[in-house]
Design a protein around this motif. Structure first.
Motif, PDB file in Angstrom:
ATOM      1  N   ARG A  14      45.701  31.049  40.539  1.00 28.30           N
ATOM      2  CA  ARG A  14      46.133  29.694  40.174  1.00 28.30           C
ATOM      3  C   ARG A  14      47.172  29.776  39.078  1.00 28.30           C
ATOM      4  NH1 ARG A  14      40.585  28.847  39.803  1.00 28.30           N
ATOM      5  NH2 ARG A  14      39.728  28.247  41.837  1.00 28.30           N
ATOM      6  N   PHE A  15      48.183  28.939  39.194  1.00 28.93           N
ATOM      7  CA  PHE A  15      49.137  28.756  38.090  1.00 28.93           C
ATOM      8  C   PHE A  15      48.930  27.339  37.598  1.00 28.93           C
ATOM      9  CE2 PHE A  15      51.271  31.694  41.038  1.00 28.93           C
ATOM     10  CZ  PHE A  15      51.394  32.788  40.204  1.00 28.93           C
ATOM     11  N   GLY A  16      48.238  27.197  36.485  1.00 33.29           N
ATOM     12  CA  GLY A  16      47.928  25.846  36.024  1.00 33.29           C
ATOM     13  C   GLY A  16      47.151  25.140  37.117  1.00 33.29           C
ATOM     14  N   GLY A  17      47.663  24.013  37.583  1.00 30.15           N
ATOM     15  CA  GLY A  17      46.951  23.259  38.602  1.00 30.15           C
ATOM     16  C   GLY A  17      47.247  23.728  40.013  1.00 30.15           C
ATOM     17  N   LEU A  18      48.273  24.575  40.149  1.00 29.94           N
ATOM     18  CA  LEU A  18      48.713  24.972  41.483  1.00 29.94           C
ATOM     19  C   LEU A  18      47.927  26.190  41.956  1.00 29.94           C
ATOM     20  CD1 LEU A  18      51.216  24.754  43.643  1.00 29.94           C
ATOM     21  CD2 LEU A  18      51.950  26.770  42.399  1.00 29.94           C
ATOM     22  N   THR A  19      47.291  26.050  43.117  1.00 32.87           N
ATOM     23  CA  THR A  19      46.604  27.217  43.669  1.00 32.87           C
ATOM     24  C   THR A  19      47.554  27.903  44.621  1.00 32.87           C
ATOM     25  OG1 THR A  19      44.557  25.995  43.489  1.00 32.87           O
ATOM     26  CG2 THR A  19      44.514  27.976  44.820  1.00 32.87           C
ATOM     27  N   ALA A  42      54.379  30.092  50.790  1.00 34.12           N
ATOM     28  CA  ALA A  42      52.992  30.231  51.238  1.00 34.12           C
ATOM     29  C   ALA A  42      52.174  31.065  50.269  1.00 34.12           C
ATOM     30  CB  ALA A  42      52.961  30.854  52.629  1.00 34.12           C
ATOM     31  N   GLY A  43      52.828  31.856  49.446  1.00 30.82           N
ATOM     32  CA  GLY A  43      52.103  32.675  48.476  1.00 30.82           C
ATOM     33  C   GLY A  43      52.133  34.158  48.790  1.00 30.82           C
ATOM     34  N   LYS A  44      53.050  34.565  49.668  1.00 30.15           N
ATOM     35  CA  LYS A  44      53.084  35.975  50.077  1.00 30.15           C
ATOM     36  C   LYS A  44      53.473  36.875  48.907  1.00 30.15           C
ATOM     37  CE  LYS A  44      56.291  34.978  53.056  1.00 30.15           C
ATOM     38  NZ  LYS A  44      56.540  33.569  52.822  1.00 30.15           N
ATOM     39  N   THR A  45      54.558  36.516  48.213  1.00 31.89           N
ATOM     40  CA  THR A  45      54.995  37.338  47.089  1.00 31.89           C
ATOM     41  C   THR A  45      53.920  37.367  46.008  1.00 31.89           C
ATOM     42  OG1 THR A  45      57.278  36.794  47.582  1.00 31.89           O
ATOM     43  CG2 THR A  45      56.828  37.637  45.393  1.00 31.89           C
ATOM     44  N   THR A  46      53.218  36.252  45.862  1.00 32.79           N
ATOM     45  CA  THR A  46      52.149  36.216  44.860  1.00 32.79           C
ATOM     46  C   THR A  46      51.046  37.214  45.206  1.00 32.79           C
ATOM     47  OG1 THR A  46      52.689  33.896  44.587  1.00 32.79           O
ATOM     48  CG2 THR A  46      50.654  34.645  43.599  1.00 32.79           C
ATOM     49  N   VAL A  47      50.725  37.346  46.509  1.00 34.62           N
ATOM     50  CA  VAL A  47      49.738  38.351  46.918  1.00 34.62           C
ATOM     51  C   VAL A  47      50.216  39.740  46.488  1.00 34.62           C
ATOM     52  CG1 VAL A  47      48.645  39.456  48.896  1.00 34.62           C
ATOM     53  CG2 VAL A  47      48.901  36.987  48.847  1.00 34.62           C
ATOM     54  N   PHE A  54      51.316  42.794  38.800  1.00 36.60           N
ATOM     55  CA  PHE A  54      52.205  41.954  38.000  1.00 36.60           C
ATOM     56  C   PHE A  54      51.506  40.658  37.593  1.00 36.60           C
ATOM     57  CE2 PHE A  54      55.154  44.946  39.666  1.00 36.60           C
ATOM     58  CZ  PHE A  54      56.032  45.125  38.614  1.00 36.60           C
ATOM     59  N   TYR A  55      50.567  40.207  38.432  1.00 34.09           N
ATOM     60  CA  TYR A  55      49.715  39.088  38.038  1.00 34.09           C
ATOM     61  C   TYR A  55      48.280  39.579  38.006  1.00 34.09           C
ATOM     62  CZ  TYR A  55      53.589  35.975  39.448  1.00 34.09           C
ATOM     63  OH  TYR A  55      54.784  35.347  39.586  1.00 34.09           O
ATOM     64  N   LYS A  56      47.506  39.021  37.079  1.00 36.56           N
ATOM     65  CA  LYS A  56      46.060  39.272  37.116  1.00 36.56           C
ATOM     66  C   LYS A  56      45.452  38.140  37.934  1.00 36.56           C
ATOM     67  CE  LYS A  56      45.102  42.912  34.597  1.00 36.56           C
ATOM     68  NZ  LYS A  56      45.795  43.721  35.627  1.00 36.56           N
ATOM     69  N   GLU A 220      57.535  39.508  55.941  1.00 37.25           N
ATOM     70  CA  GLU A 220      58.755  39.383  56.713  1.00 37.25           C
ATOM     71  C   GLU A 220      58.885  37.988  57.293  1.00 37.25           C
ATOM     72  OE1 GLU A 220      61.405  41.768  56.969  1.00 37.25           O
ATOM     73  OE2 GLU A 220      61.986  39.718  57.445  1.00 37.25           O
ATOM     74  N   HIS A 221      60.086  37.473  57.262  1.00 34.52           N
ATOM     75  CA  HIS A 221      60.329  36.176  57.893  1.00 34.52           C
ATOM     76  C   HIS A 221      60.812  36.339  59.325  1.00 34.52           C
ATOM     77  CE1 HIS A 221      59.495  33.033  55.151  1.00 34.52           C
ATOM     78  NE2 HIS A 221      60.163  33.599  54.168  1.00 34.52           N
ATOM     79  N   ASP A 222      61.489  37.477  59.546  1.00 33.57           N
ATOM     80  CA  ASP A 222      62.073  37.691  60.861  1.00 33.57           C
ATOM     81  C   ASP A 222      60.979  38.060  61.861  1.00 33.57           C
ATOM     82  OD1 ASP A 222      63.376  38.521  63.078  1.00 33.57           O
ATOM     83  OD2 ASP A 222      64.992  39.524  62.001  1.00 33.57           O
TER      84      ASP A 222
HETATM   85  N1  LIG Z   1      54.704  32.757  37.982  1.00 31.31           N
HETATM   86  C1  LIG Z   1      54.479  31.603  38.615  1.00 31.31           C
HETATM   87  N2  LIG Z   1      54.197  30.482  37.919  1.00 31.31           N
HETATM   88  C2  LIG Z   1      53.979  29.318  38.553  1.00 31.31           C
HETATM   89  N3  LIG Z   1      54.027  29.168  39.877  1.00 31.31           N
HETATM   90  C3  LIG Z   1      54.299  30.249  40.645  1.00 31.31           C
HETATM   91  C4  LIG Z   1      54.541  31.510  40.051  1.00 31.31           C
HETATM   92  N4  LIG Z   1      54.807  32.412  41.048  1.00 31.31           N
HETATM   93  C5  LIG Z   1      54.725  31.729  42.187  1.00 31.31           C
HETATM   94  N5  LIG Z   1      54.413  30.432  41.958  1.00 31.31           N
HETATM   95  C6  LIG Z   1      54.212  29.400  42.993  1.00 31.31           C
HETATM   96  O1  LIG Z   1      53.339  29.917  43.949  1.00 31.31           O
HETATM   97  C7  LIG Z   1      53.701  29.477  45.247  1.00 31.31           C
HETATM   98  C8  LIG Z   1      53.858  30.684  46.141  1.00 31.31           C
HETATM   99  O2  LIG Z   1      55.032  31.393  45.801  1.00 31.31           O
HETATM  100  P1  LIG Z   1      55.447  32.755  46.460  1.00 31.31           P
HETATM  101  O3  LIG Z   1      56.650  33.229  45.771  1.00 31.31           O
HETATM  102  O4  LIG Z   1      54.297  33.659  46.471  1.00 31.31           O
HETATM  103  O5  LIG Z   1      55.815  32.325  47.923  1.00 31.31           O
HETATM  104  P2  LIG Z   1      56.369  33.198  49.121  1.00 31.31           P
HETATM  105  O6  LIG Z   1      55.377  33.095  50.209  1.00 31.31           O
HETATM  106  O7  LIG Z   1      56.720  34.549  48.650  1.00 31.31           O
HETATM  107  O8  LIG Z   1      57.652  32.400  49.525  1.00 31.31           O
HETATM  108  P3  LIG Z   1      59.065  32.937  50.032  1.00 31.31           P
HETATM  109  O9  LIG Z   1      58.939  33.098  51.491  1.00 31.31           O
HETATM  110  O10 LIG Z   1      59.999  31.832  49.693  1.00 31.31           O
HETATM  111  O11 LIG Z   1      59.335  34.200  49.329  1.00 31.31           O
HETATM  112  C9  LIG Z   1      54.975  28.695  45.080  1.00 31.31           C
HETATM  113  O12 LIG Z   1      54.634  27.325  45.110  1.00 31.31           O
HETATM  114  C10 LIG Z   1      55.488  29.085  43.732  1.00 31.31           C
HETATM  115  O13 LIG Z   1      56.173  28.023  43.130  1.00 31.31           O
END
Ligand SMILES: Nc1ncnc2c1ncn2[C@@H]1O[C@H](COP(=O)(O)OP(=O)(O)OP(=O)(O)O)[C@@H](O)[C@H]1O
Ligand SMILES: [Mg+2]
Lengths: 287, 471
Positions: A14-19, A42-47, A54-56, A220-222
């Motif tokens: 979660r980032f603040g209120g955003l899951t 969708a949150g792929k990079t966050t995974v 890089f994130y806990k 991957e998007h492609d």
């Molecule tokens: N450090 C952060 N602080 C706050 N919100 C974040 C942070 N990193 C990502 N988010 C939010 O988390 C959500 C997922 O982002 P993420 O970058 O993981 O998406 P993605 O699937 O990689 O998208 P894309 O295909 O555009 O790369 C987004 O709504 C983004 O704004």
């Protein structure tokens, strides 16, 4: 079934209120290419950022099983140990090379820890110890191997920032491979590549997976890339897993199609025609 | 005037001269507004201690004229040039080719000149005249070269902006001064003549330790925050030295610090002194020359270590850190310890230089370690070109030597009258020179980067590709 190389369980971020990720569980098996797909945001990079430290993560467990059976909890390791001890390497969606350094230097920096130990924490190195020279020679050979493999050997002595975009993407993969990882996480490696480069990339990834015992986790998007090379696909939408399985099963999953087209469930029928064409297209690519 | 012909109403368009004239006029007006309160009246005391105001209208007029003419010239020749035009000041091609021929030998020639310098000065100036040239120019410049090389590791290689480098210089100087004046006489007075040689490594190690102590909390910060905290650290060390009178002597500083010996033989007029032992007539010049070579060797050690470290994994990691910290972390580099080693190595050399400084001066006080000192060392690194050892040498010679040379501006009195004190304009001239320098070479004198390793061919990397670091 064998134990998975990477096991993600109930991962929440979660980032603040955003899951950004909600209760995500999936597995990546060794010797396979696992694709992580989903629409923008969708949150792929966050995974990836959670897996590579890089994130806990707010909640959840990420387990990596080493070849000797030892299990590491990645979310507990300090960031840099995930690469060195956990042997997970990654690339970045917006390429992060050492632009002012040459290609060769980039690949030597990737072998930092090995070389650092060989140089006796720099002390032997300062006095030009033989053992360090040997280690450096080996490191250069490994770098040469990967430059050869990614077709960049002719530019080994140029600055990384001087490379065209596609080459920079391949250099980043070469750099990650120089850390000799068990798991290679690639964040949109084909973005911005032309179709020919994209095909070469597919071959490179397949060879990394088959010949180097490095499993791949791929964002991957492609779709054509995903369908051609991946063994297993995980689909995310709004941080939740909506599908998980072999590529053929996933691409026909109506939830996946709906998520990609950004339509509500009841609107699916209206856009059936579009979906049909896309599905046909994907099938064509898969062959 | 291609642009004018393209315009729909060319007649309405003011010509370049008109525009420049108008702009210059406005600038002169601003100057008038500024100079009236500042320059027009001068307050002085007369015999009976009353304030009298002396009007100085001509000064105002002259200043406004200077601004007007300067702005006009700028408007005519510098501003509004076509995009993509050649740079204003370009290196002439003849100079470039001459430099290309000379460049491979530059290091050797430079080193030879630096080694021969005191002897040449002695030959030209005699024992009396040479002291000033060797001490004020030679040793002074070499100290700054060494400091520049030390800071270059932190700022130039690792890309960590350290505004408090002078703190480590102070730690080195005070370590030497305190150990040599208090600790050694109290414990092993026999070692007195060796004080410098014993304390030099100790001072360096203490400074490096302080580097680590400071680094631990600070290196999590980046960019501006790091710069401000290091600046504060430099000030704190100085304030502690001022206020902890029992320890450091406060403002009064520490005096009669033992001078270095010639490996155990003191430089004095006694029987066992250097001159007597070697059958020479006593003169202070020998010590000065010796000091010159000591700092030269210290500086060369710094350069040697830096060159070696750059080619080792730790040096490459420093540069990689400057290029992209996040990528470093993803490759398993422990960024905190890598930054700490950069900080400590830089501090180590700062400490050596500080110990040498204390030994050379024989007296130190907190006055020698003000922020301006850090700023000057940083200016040397930036002007030289971040990361370039050779650039630091040129920049030190230009900056330190330049400031010293500007002391010799007495001839200007002939032009501006005997009231004119040229030393007051030193900093002004100096600042102007810096600005011009940065216009000509915005990335420092030597802006390209030499790769540390190559497969087939060593190609230097243009400065514009190299990152400057952000903390
Ligand atoms: N450090 C952060 N602080 C706050 N919100 C974040 C942070 N990193 C990502 N988010 C939010 O988390 C959500 C997922 O982002 P993420 O970058 O993981 O998406 P993605 O699937 O990689 O998208 P894309 O295909 O555009 O790369 C987004 O709504 C983004 O704004
Ligand atoms: Mg992303």
């Amino acid at each position: 079934m064998t134990t998975p190389l990477l096991k993600v369980e109930h991962l929440t971020m979660r980032f603040g209120g955003l899951t950004a990720i909600g209760d995500l569980s999936f597995e990546a098996h060794s010797g396979q290419i696992t694709a992580l797909i989903g629409p923008n945001g969708a949150g792929k990079t966050t995974v990836f950022n959670c897996i590579t430290g890089f994130y806990k993560p707010t909640e959840g467990m990420i387990t990596l099983t080493q070849p000797d059976g030892q299990k590491l909890l990645l979310e507990r390791l300090p960031g840099h140990d995930i690469n060195w001890k956990g042997r997970v390497a990654r690339t970045f969606q917006n390429i992060r090379l050492f632009g002012g350094m040459t290609l060769l230097e980039n690949l030597l920096v990737a072998q930092h820890n090995v070389l650092m130990n060989a140089s006796g924490l720099s002390i032997l190195g300062i006095f030009g110890a033989r053992s360090y020279k040997r280690a450096e020679k080996e490191a250069i050979e490994l770098a040469e191997y990967w430059l050869e493999k990614t077709g960049l050997i002719d530019r080994a002595d140029d600055a990384a920032a001087d490379l065209p975009y596609g080459d920079q993407r391949r250099l980043e993969i070469a750099r990650a491979m120089c850390t000799q990882p068990l798991l290679l996480c690639l964040d949109e490696p084909a973005a911005g590549l032309n179709p020919r480069e994209s095909l070469l990339l597919n071959d490179l990834l397949i060879s990394i997976c088959r010949e180097h015992k490095t499993s791949i986790l791929l964002i991957e998007h492609d779709m054509s890339v995903v369908m051609q090379i991946s063994d297993h696909v995980v689909v995310l939408d709004y941080g939740r897993k909506i599908a998980d399985g072999p590529p053929d099963a996933v691409k026909n999953d109506p939830k996946v199609i709906a998520a990609y087209l950004g339509v509500e469930d009841d609107e699916v029928e209206k856009t059936e025609a579009e979906i049909a064409t896309i599905a046909a297209h994907a099938k064509g690519d898969a062959r | 005037m291609a642009q004018a012909s393209l315009d729909a109403k060319p007649a309405a368009q003011p010509t370049r001269f008109e525009r420049a004239f108008k702009d210059a006029f406005i600038a002169a007006l601003v100057m008038l507004g500024l100079s009236v309160p500042i320059l027009a009246l001068r307050a002085e005391q007369n015999m009976s201690n009353e304030v009298i105001l002396i009007p100085r209208p001509w000064l105002v007029v002259i200043c406004c004229l200077i601004v007007f003419v300067g702005r006009l010239l700028l408007g005519l020749f510098v501003f509004n040039r076509a995009p993509g035009a050649k740079p204003l000041v370009e290196t002439p091609s003849a100079v470039k080719t001459a430099w290309a021929k000379f460049a491979p030998y530059a290091a050797q020639v430079g080193l030879g000149a630096i080694i021969a310098y005191p002897l040449v000065a002695l030959y030209l100036g005699g024992p009396q005249g040479a002291i000033k040239w060797i001490d004020n120019f030679g040793i002074q410049i070499l100290i700054y070269i060494m400091l520049g090389w030390g800071l270059n590791i932190v700022v130039g290689l690792a890309g960590l902006l350290d505004l408090g480098y002078v703190a480590f210089y102070a730690v080195g100087a005070y370590s030497y001064a305190l150990i040599a004046t208090k600790v050694i006489p109290a414990t092993f007075p026999d070692l007195g003549v060796w004080a410098f040689w014993i304390c030099l490594p100790v001072a360096g190690i203490l400074a490096a330790m302080w580097g680590v102590i400071l680094g631990f909390p600070v290196l999590r910060l980046r960019g501006d925050y790091l710069a401000i905290v290091t600046l504060a650290f430099g000030e704190i060390i100085r304030l502690v030295l001022i206020n902890w009178v029992d320890f450091s002597g406060g403002y009064a500083g520490i005096s009669s610090i033992p001078r270095p010996s010639f490996f155990g033989i003191p430089f004095n007029a006694s029987e066992s002194g250097f001159a007597a032992r070697f059958g020479l007539e006593f003169s202070p010049i020998y010590r000065t020359i010796f000091l010159y070579y000591v700092i030269l060797v210290l500086a060369l050690v710094t350069a040697f270590v830096t060159i070696r470290l750059r080619r080792l994994p730790v040096g490459r990691a420093w540069e990689a850190l400057r290029e992209d910290e996040i990528a470093c972390r993803s490759l398993g580099i422990n960024t905190v310890s890598t930054k700490l080693t950069a900080f400590a190595t830089g501090a180590l050399f700062g400490g050596f230089a500080g110990a040498f400084f204390a030994a050379r001066q024989g007296f130190i006080s907190p006055e020698s370690f003000v922020f301006l000192e850090s700023a000057q060392i940083l200016a040397i690194v930036v002007l030289g070109g971040m990361g370039s050892l050779f650039g630091v040498v040129i920049a030190s010679i230009a900056l330190v030597g330049g400031i010293e040379i500007l002391r010799e501006l007495d001839f200007l009195k002939a032009i501006f009258g005997s009231d004119f004190d040229p030393t007051q304009y030193r900093m002004l001239i100096f600042g102007l020179a810096m600005v011009l320098m940065m216009l000509w070479k915005p990335r420092g004198l030597i802006s390209h980067r030499e790769p540390t390793v190559f497969l087939k061919e060593r190609k230097s990397i243009s400065g514009s590709l190299v990152q400057e670091g952000h903390g």
